[in-house]
Write an enzyme that holds these catalytic residues in place. Structure first.
Site, PDB file in Angstrom:
ATOM      1  N   THR A 211      -3.999  -0.695  -6.514  1.00  0.00           N
ATOM      2  CA  THR A 211      -2.563  -0.495  -6.860  1.00  0.00           C
ATOM      3  C   THR A 211      -1.632  -1.143  -6.236  1.00  0.00           C
ATOM      4  O   THR A 211      -2.025  -1.739  -5.142  1.00  0.00           O
ATOM      5  CB  THR A 211      -2.402   1.143  -6.563  1.00  0.00           C
ATOM      6  OG1 THR A 211      -2.398   1.293  -5.168  1.00  0.00           O
ATOM      7  CG2 THR A 211      -3.390   2.167  -7.223  1.00  0.00           C
ATOM      8  N   SER A 212      -0.401  -1.095  -6.445  1.00  0.00           N
ATOM      9  CA  SER A 212       0.789  -1.459  -5.635  1.00  0.00           C
ATOM     10  C   SER A 212       0.508  -0.998  -4.160  1.00  0.00           C
ATOM     11  O   SER A 212       0.260   0.371  -4.084  1.00  0.00           O
ATOM     12  CB  SER A 212       1.898  -1.255  -6.104  1.00  0.00           C
ATOM     13  OG  SER A 212       3.056  -1.630  -5.070  1.00  0.00           O
TER      14      SER A 212
ATOM     15  N   THR B  50      -2.576  -8.041  -1.148  1.00  0.00           N
ATOM     16  CA  THR B  50      -2.003  -9.309  -0.779  1.00  0.00           C
ATOM     17  C   THR B  50      -2.377  -9.519   0.555  1.00  0.00           C
ATOM     18  O   THR B  50      -2.531 -10.798   0.911  1.00  0.00           O
ATOM     19  CB  THR B  50      -0.462  -9.135  -0.805  1.00  0.00           C
ATOM     20  OG1 THR B  50       0.012  -9.098  -2.291  1.00  0.00           O
ATOM     21  CG2 THR B  50       0.329 -10.368  -0.351  1.00  0.00           C
TER      22      THR B  50
ATOM     23  N   SER C 216      -1.674  -1.148  -1.959  1.00  0.00           N
ATOM     24  CA  SER C 216      -3.144  -0.858  -1.562  1.00  0.00           C
ATOM     25  C   SER C 216      -3.733  -1.865  -0.497  1.00  0.00           C
ATOM     26  O   SER C 216      -4.757  -1.644   0.114  1.00  0.00           O
ATOM     27  CB  SER C 216      -4.130  -0.935  -2.760  1.00  0.00           C
ATOM     28  OG  SER C 216      -4.138  -2.007  -3.359  1.00  0.00           O
ATOM     29  N   GLY C 217      -3.191  -3.155  -0.387  1.00  0.00           N
ATOM     30  CA  GLY C 217      -3.487  -4.024   0.554  1.00  0.00           C
ATOM     31  C   GLY C 217      -3.965  -5.438  -0.084  1.00  0.00           C
ATOM     32  O   GLY C 217      -4.595  -6.175   0.604  1.00  0.00           O
TER      33      GLY C 217
ATOM     34  N   ASP D  38       3.003 -10.963  -9.153  1.00  0.00           N
ATOM     35  CA  ASP D  38       4.360 -10.831  -8.658  1.00  0.00           C
ATOM     36  C   ASP D  38       4.951 -12.093  -8.512  1.00  0.00           C
ATOM     37  O   ASP D  38       6.045 -12.496  -9.006  1.00  0.00           O
ATOM     38  CB  ASP D  38       4.594 -10.259  -7.280  1.00  0.00           C
ATOM     39  CG  ASP D  38       4.287  -8.703  -7.401  1.00  0.00           C
ATOM     40  OD1 ASP D  38       4.299  -8.035  -8.440  1.00  0.00           O
ATOM     41  OD2 ASP D  38       4.154  -8.231  -6.319  1.00  0.00           O
TER      42      ASP D  38
END
Length: 202
Positions: free
Chosen positions: A12-13, A18, A15-16, A38
Site C-alpha cells: 500500500t501507500s 520507495t 508501506s515502505g 507517482d
C-alpha cells in the site's frame, strides 16, 4: 538480449516501497532503475492531468457510476502504459524496481498480462494498519486513511517470492534480502502462478 529482472514491490501507500527502492539503487552488484507510478504521473503527465482537472472542474457527475468514468477512460490506460514501460525496459536488459499500488482487478490483471513473460521477483511489502496510519501522519503529504482504504485489495494476494515486514526490518535490511535472493539464482515462481489464474476480489 537477456531480459532485465523486474523487482515488483507490492504494498500500500506508505508501506515502505520507495525507501526500499532507494536502498536498492545504492547496491553496486545490480544496476537498478526505479520506476514509480507517482513520478510517472507527475513528471510525464502532470500538465495533462492539471489540464483535465481544470477543464472539467465544473462538470458534476450525475451518479456514483458516472464518477468512475474518468478513471476508466484516462487513468487505467495510463497505468497500462506504465507497465508497458516497465516491460520495455526489461526487454532492453535493464533491471527495474517497480513502485506502484495495485488496488484494483483491472490494474493487477493488466500488470500480469503485460509482464508474465518477463522475470519478475514478486515482493510483498507489509506493515500493520496502525503503523501505516502513523506514517501517514508523519509524512503529511498523504490523505490520512489512504493506505487503509487500499489495504484489503492490495494484500488479498498471498503468493510472493519474498515477504518483507517494514515494521520490523529497516529499508536497507529489506534491500539486502532482495539482493541476497537475486544473488542466489533461485527461481521466481510467484508471479507466474498468479498469471495463470484469474485474479479477482471476492
Amino acid at each position: 538480449m537477456k531480459q532485465g529482472t523486474i523487482v515488483f514491490l507490492n504494498g500500500t501507500s506508505s508501506s515502505g516501497k520507495t525507501s526500499i527502492s532507494n536502498e536498492l539503487l545504492n547496491h553496486n552488484e545490480f544496476a537498478f532503475h526505479h520506476v514509480s507510478i507517482d513520478d510517472f504521473f507527475k513528471r510525464l503527465f502532470g500538465d495533462y492531468i492539471d489540464f483535465i482537472n481544470t477543464t472539467c472542474a465544473s462538470a458534476e457527475s450525475a451518479d456514483r457510476k458516472a464518477e468512475q468514468v474518468p478513471n476508466d477512460i484516462l487513468i487505467d490506460p495510463l497505468v497500462e502504459l506504465f507497465f508497458s514501460t516497465v516491460k520495455f525496459m526489461s526487454a532492453k536488459g535493464m533491471n527495474v524496481v517497480v513502485d506502484t499500488v495495485n488496488d484494483s482487478d483491472e490494474r493487477l490483471n493488466a500488470c500480469l498480462r503485460l509482464l508474465s513473460d518477463h522475470p519478475v521477483l514478486f515482493v510483498g511489502v507489509t506493515c500493520s494498519k496502525e503503523e501505516l496510519m502513523r506514517r501517514e501522519k508523519l509524512r503529511g503529504d498523504r490523505e490520512i486513511g489512504l493506505a487503509i482504504s487500499q489495504y484489503d485489495n492490495v494484500y488479498r494476494l498471498h503468493e510472493y517470492d519474498l515477504e518483507l515486514n517494514t515494521e520490523t526490518l529497516r529499508s536497507d535490511e529489506c534491500a539486502n534480502l532482495i539482493v541476497d535472493f537475486l544473488r542466489s539464482n533461485r527461481e521466481y515462481t510467484a508471479f507466474q502462478k498468479l498469471s495463470h489464474r484469474s485474479v479477482g476480489v471476492s
